[in-house]
Design a protein around this motif. Sequence first.
Motif, PDB file in Angstrom:
ATOM      1  N   PHE A  89      -9.104   8.956   8.275  1.00 41.35           N
ATOM      2  CA  PHE A  89      -7.729   8.531   8.018  1.00 41.35           C
ATOM      3  C   PHE A  89      -7.676   7.048   7.675  1.00 41.35           C
ATOM      4  CE2 PHE A  89      -3.604   6.911   9.618  1.00 41.35           C
ATOM      5  CZ  PHE A  89      -2.767   7.589   8.728  1.00 41.35           C
ATOM      6  N   ILE A  90      -8.429   6.245   8.392  1.00 40.81           N
ATOM      7  CA  ILE A  90      -8.466   4.802   8.123  1.00 40.81           C
ATOM      8  C   ILE A  90      -9.005   4.546   6.715  1.00 40.81           C
ATOM      9  CG2 ILE A  90      -9.563   2.629   8.788  1.00 40.81           C
ATOM     10  CD1 ILE A  90      -7.317   3.492  10.683  1.00 40.81           C
ATOM     11  N   ARG A  91     -10.030   5.279   6.330  1.00 44.34           N
ATOM     12  CA  ARG A  91     -10.586   5.126   4.983  1.00 44.34           C
ATOM     13  C   ARG A  91      -9.573   5.555   3.922  1.00 44.34           C
ATOM     14  NH1 ARG A  91     -16.905   5.983   4.986  1.00 44.34           N
ATOM     15  NH2 ARG A  91     -16.532   6.477   2.801  1.00 44.34           N
ATOM     16  N   LEU A  92      -8.840   6.624   4.200  1.00 44.99           N
ATOM     17  CA  LEU A  92      -7.813   7.068   3.265  1.00 44.99           C
ATOM     18  C   LEU A  92      -6.757   5.996   3.087  1.00 44.99           C
ATOM     19  CD1 LEU A  92      -6.314   9.182   1.545  1.00 44.99           C
ATOM     20  CD2 LEU A  92      -5.348  10.096   3.676  1.00 44.99           C
ATOM     21  N   MET A  93      -6.304   5.389   4.190  1.00 47.23           N
ATOM     22  CA  MET A  93      -5.321   4.318   4.095  1.00 47.23           C
ATOM     23  C   MET A  93      -5.856   3.157   3.258  1.00 47.23           C
ATOM     24  SD  MET A  93      -3.576   4.039   7.888  1.00 47.23           S
ATOM     25  CE  MET A  93      -2.174   3.065   7.340  1.00 47.23           C
ATOM     26  N   ALA A  94      -7.104   2.764   3.503  1.00 50.67           N
ATOM     27  CA  ALA A  94      -7.689   1.637   2.769  1.00 50.67           C
ATOM     28  C   ALA A  94      -7.762   1.937   1.275  1.00 50.67           C
ATOM     29  CB  ALA A  94      -9.069   1.319   3.328  1.00 50.67           C
ATOM     30  N   SER A  95      -8.160   3.158   0.909  1.00 54.71           N
ATOM     31  CA  SER A  95      -8.220   3.558  -0.488  1.00 54.71           C
ATOM     32  C   SER A  95      -6.825   3.522  -1.115  1.00 54.71           C
ATOM     33  CB  SER A  95      -8.806   4.970  -0.604  1.00 54.71           C
ATOM     34  OG  SER A  95      -8.801   5.428  -1.939  1.00 54.71           O
ATOM     35  N   TYR A  96      -5.847   4.018  -0.380  1.00 53.07           N
ATOM     36  CA  TYR A  96      -4.452   4.010  -0.851  1.00 53.07           C
ATOM     37  C   TYR A  96      -3.978   2.582  -1.112  1.00 53.07           C
ATOM     38  CZ  TYR A  96       0.655   4.644  -0.516  1.00 53.07           C
ATOM     39  OH  TYR A  96       2.011   4.622  -0.736  1.00 53.07           O
ATOM     40  N   PHE A  97      -4.330   1.665  -0.225  1.00 47.14           N
ATOM     41  CA  PHE A  97      -3.903   0.267  -0.394  1.00 47.14           C
ATOM     42  C   PHE A  97      -4.560  -0.371  -1.617  1.00 47.14           C
ATOM     43  CE2 PHE A  97      -3.389   0.300   4.470  1.00 47.14           C
ATOM     44  CZ  PHE A  97      -2.080   0.727   4.367  1.00 47.14           C
ATOM     45  N   ILE A  98      -5.794   0.022  -1.947  1.00 53.89           N
ATOM     46  CA  ILE A  98      -6.448  -0.482  -3.151  1.00 53.89           C
ATOM     47  C   ILE A  98      -5.694  -0.037  -4.398  1.00 53.89           C
ATOM     48  CG2 ILE A  98      -8.463  -0.149  -4.657  1.00 53.89           C
ATOM     49  CD1 ILE A  98     -10.258  -0.322  -2.278  1.00 53.89           C
ATOM     50  N   MET A  99      -5.273   1.217  -4.379  1.00 51.39           N
ATOM     51  CA  MET A  99      -4.730   1.834  -5.590  1.00 51.39           C
ATOM     52  C   MET A  99      -3.260   1.512  -5.841  1.00 51.39           C
ATOM     53  SD  MET A  99      -7.230   3.518  -7.015  1.00 51.39           S
ATOM     54  CE  MET A  99      -6.448   4.759  -8.070  1.00 51.39           C
ATOM     55  N   THR A 100      -2.536   1.112  -4.829  1.00 51.26           N
ATOM     56  CA  THR A 100      -1.092   0.902  -4.952  1.00 51.26           C
ATOM     57  C   THR A 100      -0.763  -0.593  -5.041  1.00 51.26           C
ATOM     58  OG1 THR A 100      -0.922   1.113  -2.537  1.00 51.26           O
ATOM     59  CG2 THR A 100      -0.458   3.077  -3.853  1.00 51.26           C
ATOM     60  N   PRO A 101       0.435  -0.942  -5.510  1.00 53.75           N
ATOM     61  CA  PRO A 101       0.780  -2.349  -5.725  1.00 53.75           C
ATOM     62  C   PRO A 101       0.758  -3.183  -4.439  1.00 53.75           C
ATOM     63  CG  PRO A 101       2.296  -0.923  -6.917  1.00 53.75           C
ATOM     64  CD  PRO A 101       1.481  -0.026  -6.025  1.00 53.75           C
ATOM     65  N   ALA A 102       0.335  -4.426  -4.578  1.00 50.04           N
ATOM     66  CA  ALA A 102       0.333  -5.375  -3.462  1.00 50.04           C
ATOM     67  C   ALA A 102       1.728  -5.953  -3.277  1.00 50.04           C
ATOM     68  CB  ALA A 102      -0.664  -6.499  -3.736  1.00 50.04           C
ATOM     69  N   LEU A 103       1.958  -6.542  -2.126  1.00 50.82           N
ATOM     70  CA  LEU A 103       3.193  -7.283  -1.891  1.00 50.82           C
ATOM     71  C   LEU A 103       3.219  -8.533  -2.764  1.00 50.82           C
ATOM     72  CD1 LEU A 103       3.238  -7.169   2.030  1.00 50.82           C
ATOM     73  CD2 LEU A 103       4.906  -6.054   0.533  1.00 50.82           C
ATOM     74  N   HIS A 104       4.391  -8.937  -3.202  1.00 48.55           N
ATOM     75  CA  HIS A 104       4.521 -10.229  -3.856  1.00 48.55           C
ATOM     76  C   HIS A 104       4.249 -11.319  -2.813  1.00 48.55           C
ATOM     77  CE1 HIS A 104       5.986  -8.548  -7.577  1.00 48.55           C
ATOM     78  NE2 HIS A 104       6.952  -7.886  -6.939  1.00 48.55           N
ATOM     79  N   GLU A 105       3.562 -12.374  -3.231  1.00 50.89           N
ATOM     80  CA  GLU A 105       3.147 -13.402  -2.276  1.00 50.89           C
ATOM     81  C   GLU A 105       4.320 -13.976  -1.484  1.00 50.89           C
ATOM     82  OE1 GLU A 105       0.574 -16.491  -3.583  1.00 50.89           O
ATOM     83  OE2 GLU A 105      -1.184 -15.183  -3.502  1.00 50.89           O
ATOM     84  N   GLU A 106       5.456 -14.156  -2.145  1.00 49.58           N
ATOM     85  CA  GLU A 106       6.598 -14.753  -1.446  1.00 49.58           C
ATOM     86  C   GLU A 106       7.209 -13.798  -0.421  1.00 49.58           C
ATOM     87  OE1 GLU A 106       8.166 -13.110  -5.417  1.00 49.58           O
ATOM     88  OE2 GLU A 106       6.394 -14.182  -4.669  1.00 49.58           O
ATOM     89  N   GLU A 107       6.839 -12.513  -0.473  1.00 46.31           N
ATOM     90  CA  GLU A 107       7.378 -11.523   0.461  1.00 46.31           C
ATOM     91  C   GLU A 107       6.477 -11.278   1.660  1.00 46.31           C
ATOM     92  OE1 GLU A 107      10.225  -9.747   0.475  1.00 46.31           O
ATOM     93  OE2 GLU A 107      11.008 -10.827  -1.251  1.00 46.31           O
ATOM     94  N   VAL A 108       5.222 -11.717   1.582  1.00 49.48           N
ATOM     95  CA  VAL A 108       4.230 -11.338   2.591  1.00 49.48           C
ATOM     96  C   VAL A 108       4.645 -11.763   3.991  1.00 49.48           C
ATOM     97  CG1 VAL A 108       1.864 -11.695   3.400  1.00 49.48           C
ATOM     98  CG2 VAL A 108       2.303 -11.283   0.972  1.00 49.48           C
ATOM     99  N   SER A 109       5.007 -13.014   4.148  1.00 46.46           N
ATOM    100  CA  SER A 109       5.343 -13.539   5.471  1.00 46.46           C
ATOM    101  C   SER A 109       6.492 -12.765   6.105  1.00 46.46           C
ATOM    102  CB  SER A 109       5.697 -15.027   5.364  1.00 46.46           C
ATOM    103  OG  SER A 109       6.065 -15.540   6.632  1.00 46.46           O
ATOM    104  N   ARG A 110       7.551 -12.532   5.340  1.00 47.75           N
ATOM    105  CA  ARG A 110       8.721 -11.828   5.877  1.00 47.75           C
ATOM    106  C   ARG A 110       8.393 -10.382   6.226  1.00 47.75           C
ATOM    107  NH1 ARG A 110      12.310  -8.297   4.105  1.00 47.75           N
ATOM    108  NH2 ARG A 110      11.451  -8.298   1.980  1.00 47.75           N
ATOM    109  N   VAL A 111       7.714  -9.695   5.312  1.00 52.61           N
ATOM    110  CA  VAL A 111       7.408  -8.274   5.529  1.00 52.61           C
ATOM    111  C   VAL A 111       6.483  -8.085   6.730  1.00 52.61           C
ATOM    112  CG1 VAL A 111       6.259  -6.247   4.549  1.00 52.61           C
ATOM    113  CG2 VAL A 111       7.806  -7.616   3.138  1.00 52.61           C
ATOM    114  N   LEU A 112       5.475  -8.933   6.856  1.00 57.74           N
ATOM    115  CA  LEU A 112       4.532  -8.773   7.961  1.00 57.74           C
ATOM    116  C   LEU A 112       5.133  -9.227   9.292  1.00 57.74           C
ATOM    117  CD1 LEU A 112       1.030  -9.585   6.450  1.00 57.74           C
ATOM    118  CD2 LEU A 112       2.382  -7.479   6.404  1.00 57.74           C
TER     119      LEU A 112
END
Length: 455
Positions: free
Chosen positions: A305-328
């Motif tokens: 499951f952890i590997r599946l999540m990591a693969s999914y994160f590679i393939m899907t769009p990243a957060l915009h840099e200005e959004e990272v702090s707020r979202v996390l």
Amino acid sequence: MFSEIGQLIFDNEAVAKTQDFTMGLEIEMQRVDENGELSKEPYPAGVGDERTNPWVTNDFLETMSEVVTPPAAHALDAMHYLFGINNALRTALAPGELLWPLSMPPKLPQDKQSLLLAKMGPKKEAYLKEWLKRHGFAEGTPCGTHINLSIDPRVFEMVYPHLKERFKNRTELENYMYTKIAQGFMRYRWLITYLFGASPIAEVNYFEHDEGPANPIRSVRQSSYGFGTKFVGDYTNVQRYVDRIEQGAKEGTLISDYEFHGAVRFKGSGKLVDLPQSGVKYLELRMLDLDPSSSVGVRTNTLRFIRLMASYFIMTPALHEEEVSRVLARADQMNEEVATESPDDMCKYQTNARAMLASLERYANQIQLGPEYQEELEDLEDRVENPKTTPSARLTAHIKNGSLSEYALKRAKRYQNSALQTIRPFRGFESQEKLSASDLKNQLFKGNWDPDTDK
């Protein structure tokens, strides 16, 4: 659904390579006696020198054993390494010694000054003593499962030629992709806490002056009641990650950069300050409690499951840099809320959990991962709908007089007895020689298993 990088990978029929993470495991467990108290036996001589054996070492306390696997290409290979080394540790324990299967430690002595810090060499022992002054003994005792993930180099080789205008060198691309994965795990740490949290209570003398939760919760270890330093990292990019930690050490909030124990850590091959230039080599994921239903502290399906999540994160769009702090920051708050919920209660973020698992299932189906992933996702979807099926809720059924000691000892003895029935126990650590990964592989398996460690 796919990001630019994800579409490149998909168009080049290389999606399978995003599943080929090299995986290493680090599993901590406390040595205890048959009364459920921390062991007073010396470190097992049968596993060599705790300061030099890279595969069986210790952490914080002399009783906190840590099993470390070499990197392996598949979850099942990592588990075979883990099982073999875990059994080697068990067969080296003194008569009556056991490995405590829970993340939260057994009952601690009232006088914690009697506890012995791990022998880790002068530099690290000095660090431990300073850490102890700041945090106390109890906060250093929780154990967990750490997963080290490294992206298949062939992914970078395929992607980089198409993105040279966006990334000035391959290292910059590598840092970016590891950052995407790190942000994903930090963003959905609350979901992992819900699905795999397994530390509903702490035993006697962990908390002082009624400082702990009044009732069982999903994960003491993954909540603000848990492990040591609460320093918040910056996952916007690798440079800001490093700057944040370096600033914390400079200001004295952290003893050193070594003290940063975030749920995800970027790891390289040199000094932290050089990481943006030298490049991230792997991620260390630190958000899993020990699973007491497994003798080795984690299940194969969990790793998948952890590997599946990591693969999914590679393939899907990243957060915009200005959004990272707020979202996390919001994700951290969500994790605290989930970790401190009653294990039997429906998760406050059930709808969010359903949506994320549905996205993962669609992704798994798109790339035809196979029935083992479908089965695991179905089991996890059931946990979302039925909180009583989560590990933490199952554990609460075994609480007696505010303790899980009876349950933990029963499991510990069962696992120990199984290990002692090994026909050919591993003795390769007794020579005190430092075994390479290749030597360990050859000696540990003796032809009955051939882990895929090469790409």
